[in-house]
Design an enzyme around this catalytic site. Structure first.
Site, PDB file in Angstrom:
ATOM      1  N   ASP A  10       0.886  -1.164   0.000  1.00  0.00           N
ATOM      2  CA  ASP A  10       0.000   0.000   0.000  1.00  0.00           C
ATOM      3  C   ASP A  10       0.922   1.211   0.000  1.00  0.00           C
ATOM      4  O   ASP A  10       1.669   1.429   0.954  1.00  0.00           O
ATOM      5  CB  ASP A  10      -0.859  -0.053   1.273  1.00  0.00           C
ATOM      6  CG  ASP A  10      -1.732   1.184   1.466  1.00  0.00           C
ATOM      7  OD1 ASP A  10      -1.549   2.186   0.740  1.00  0.00           O
ATOM      8  OD2 ASP A  10      -2.588   1.136   2.380  1.00  0.00           O
ATOM      9  N   TYR A 227       0.462  -0.010  14.956  1.00  0.00           N
ATOM     10  CA  TYR A 227      -0.420  -0.184  13.801  1.00  0.00           C
ATOM     11  C   TYR A 227      -0.042   0.758  12.681  1.00  0.00           C
ATOM     12  O   TYR A 227       0.054   1.950  12.866  1.00  0.00           O
ATOM     13  CB  TYR A 227      -1.882   0.074  14.189  1.00  0.00           C
ATOM     14  CG  TYR A 227      -2.844  -0.162  13.033  1.00  0.00           C
ATOM     15  CD1 TYR A 227      -2.921  -1.417  12.438  1.00  0.00           C
ATOM     16  CD2 TYR A 227      -3.661   0.848  12.546  1.00  0.00           C
ATOM     17  CE1 TYR A 227      -3.794  -1.663  11.388  1.00  0.00           C
ATOM     18  CE2 TYR A 227      -4.538   0.615  11.496  1.00  0.00           C
ATOM     19  CZ  TYR A 227      -4.600  -0.644  10.922  1.00  0.00           C
ATOM     20  OH  TYR A 227      -5.472  -0.870   9.887  1.00  0.00           O
ATOM     21  N   LYS A 230      -3.368  -2.622   7.797  1.00  0.00           N
ATOM     22  CA  LYS A 230      -3.471  -4.082   7.808  1.00  0.00           C
ATOM     23  C   LYS A 230      -2.483  -4.659   6.792  1.00  0.00           C
ATOM     24  O   LYS A 230      -2.000  -3.959   5.902  1.00  0.00           O
ATOM     25  CB  LYS A 230      -4.898  -4.474   7.454  1.00  0.00           C
ATOM     26  CG  LYS A 230      -5.727  -5.168   8.530  1.00  0.00           C
ATOM     27  CD  LYS A 230      -5.005  -5.639   9.741  1.00  0.00           C
ATOM     28  CE  LYS A 230      -5.832  -6.546  10.624  1.00  0.00           C
ATOM     29  NZ  LYS A 230      -5.249  -6.720  11.960  1.00  0.00           N
TER      30      LYS A 230
HETATM   31  P1  13P Z   1      -5.136  -0.541   4.947  1.00  0.00           P
HETATM   32  O1  13P Z   1      -4.175  -1.492   5.599  1.00  0.00           O
HETATM   33  O2  13P Z   1      -5.824  -1.177   3.782  1.00  0.00           O
HETATM   34  O3  13P Z   1      -4.477   0.746   4.607  1.00  0.00           O
HETATM   35  O4  13P Z   1      -6.300  -0.253   5.968  1.00  0.00           O
HETATM   36  C1  13P Z   1      -6.049   0.584   7.032  1.00  0.00           C
HETATM   37  C2  13P Z   1      -7.243   0.874   7.864  1.00  0.00           C
HETATM   38  O5  13P Z   1      -7.092   1.038   9.053  1.00  0.00           O
HETATM   39  C3  13P Z   1      -8.557   0.947   7.227  1.00  0.00           C
HETATM   40  O6  13P Z   1      -9.570   1.346   8.127  1.00  0.00           O
HETATM   41 MG    MG Z   2      -4.896  -2.078   2.157  1.00  0.00          MG
HETATM   42 MG    MG Z   3      -4.110   2.160   3.309  1.00  0.00          MG
HETATM   43 MG    MG Z   4      -2.624  -2.400   4.575  1.00  0.00          MG
END
Ligand code: 13P
Ligand code: MG
Ligand code: MG
Ligand code: MG
Ligand code: 13P
Ligand code: MG
Length: 383
Positions: A10, A227, A230
């Site tokens: 990402d 964090y 994800k």
């Molecule tokens: P991503 O890992 O897809 O960027 O998602 C992050 C997130 O916290 C979405 O609410």
């Molecule tokens: Mg993502």
């Molecule tokens: Mg993202």
């Molecule tokens: Mg992600």
């Protein structure tokens, strides 16, 4: 030998965390085209699921190749540059290191790689997910390679009947183990049923002595210590001729099972199988989704892709996922929609614990014992 690598990151979301901007996709395609022209890659395809770009590539350098990994790293730097120019959300989100050193391990981008001698016909499926963690592949891999109610071939194909060996990682302790299935299915399920910690990394055919599946297994929060989004994992599954048929590898996704991820990485939600034009999670940054691209690899060339979930036979799963999403969403900030405290990616708990430290009072009764009374000491606590 041919190597199929999916390397993904990402590098910025459009809008919020929902998708990749077309200019970033174009840039990644340009870079991939150059790498094919220069002879680094045999072939390549750029795809995305949600805000994650996947570089799907064939080459001859094997897994963990510095050449291939540094090419992917540079490409993600280039797409990050565009994300910054356009002010996209979380530009460079998964690039956790300042400089490339050898390979991508521990640097943020995820990767699944398989090296194999091409069979006369080599059908492969590339699964790309957004808004969930690598353990999301545990349930389908178990069903594809160990469950005869999913995979008829385990019973009726002589090349599959002896079963498969599953390599499982313990992501917390950085250890690995291999389970011999079907003999050790019950042992394995004890671990892989806890997908936030134990993750299937690869699956091998015992009869063919060939690796049939590989997943990306990094946990971003364990790398970064906090964090940072994800993991949004990817998976490769080789099919047919002694391996599960294409339809057997897709079948587990007809059940929209529950995964961890979705909003702020902190919720359980159904895993939605979608065609590539629906790979853009919007509702509550979800539901987490999966797309599947099918290729025939021929002389290293990637014939395809076919958009495997663009099939009305998965509409039932999608409808059911909508209902499960409604049901879970109504729990709001309550478990089991919200993840248990120890798995939350976002939390205010540390701060609240400090703030409320002197307001929590003990519920144990204060009783004066006879000895205390005689000695004049204070009250003793009894639980
Ligand atoms: P991503 O890992 O897809 O960027 O998602 C992050 C997130 O916290 C979405 O609410
Ligand atoms: Mg993502
Ligand atoms: Mg993202
Ligand atoms: Mg992600
Ligand atoms: P074909 O007989 O069309 O080759 O199909 C075999 C198979 O594996 C179907 O699942
Ligand atoms: Mg046929």
């Amino acid at each position: 030998m041919t190597t199929l690598s999916i390397i993904k990151a990402d590098t910025g979301g459009f809008v919020g965390h929902g998708a990749v901007h077309p200019d970033m996709m174009d840039e990644a395609r340009r870079e991939l085209g150059r790498a094919i022209d220069s002879g680094l890659l045999i072939d390549g395809h750029v795809a995305n699921c949600g805000d994650d770009i996947s570089l799907i590539m064939t080459h001859t350098y094997g897994a963990d190749s510095a050449l291939i990994h540094s090419f992917a790293w540079d490409t993600f730097q280039a797409t990050t540059h565009i994300a910054k120019e356009l002010g996209l959300y979380g530009a460079g989100q998964d690039l956790l290191s300042d400089a490339f050193s050898g390979n991508l391990r521990g640097m943020g981008p995820g990767y699944a790689e398989l090296e194999f001698q091409e069979r006369p016909s080599e059908p492969v499926l590339c699964f790309l997910a957004d808004k969930t963690e690598p353990g999301a592949w545990n349930l389908p891999l178990y069903k594809i390679f160990a469950d005869p109610f999913n995979t008829a071939g385990l019973v009726i194909d002589t090349k599959m009947h002896t079963g498969f060996a599953f390599e499982v990682y313990d992501l917390q302790q950085e250890k690995r183990i291999t389970f011999d299935c079907p003999a050790e299915v019950y042992d394995m399920l004890m671990y892989i049923g806890a997908p936030s910690r134990y993750v299937i990394h690869s699956v091998r055919s015992k009869t063919l002595d060939e690796t049939a599946a590989a997943t990306s297994t990094q946990r971003l929060s364990l790398i970064a210590g906090k964090y940072v989004g994800k993991d949004d994992p990817v998976m490769i599954v080789r099919c047919q001729s002694g391996l599960p048929a294409v339809g057997e590898a897709l079948e587990p996704f007809a059940f929209p099972y529950t995964v961890a991820g979705c909003m702020r990485g902190s919720h359980h939600a159904p895993f939605l199988p979608v065609s590539t034009d629906h790979g853009h999670p919007s509702r509550f940054d979800g539901p987490p989704r999966v797309v599947a691209l099918g290729f025939q690899i021929h002389d290293g060339k990637m014939i395809g892709p076919r958009d495997m979930f663009a099939d009305p036979a998965f509409d039932r799963a999608r409808d059911q996922a909508g209902e499960i999403m409604d049901y879970l969403r109504r729990h709001g900030p309550f478990e089991p929609h919200r993840l248990p405290l120890e798995d939350l990616e976002y939390t205010t708990m540390a701060e609240l614990t400090k703030r409320h430290a002197d307001r929590w009072t003990s519920m144990t009764t204060e009783v004066m014992t006879t000895e205390d009374a005689e000695s004049g000491a204070g009250a003793a606590r009894v639980g």
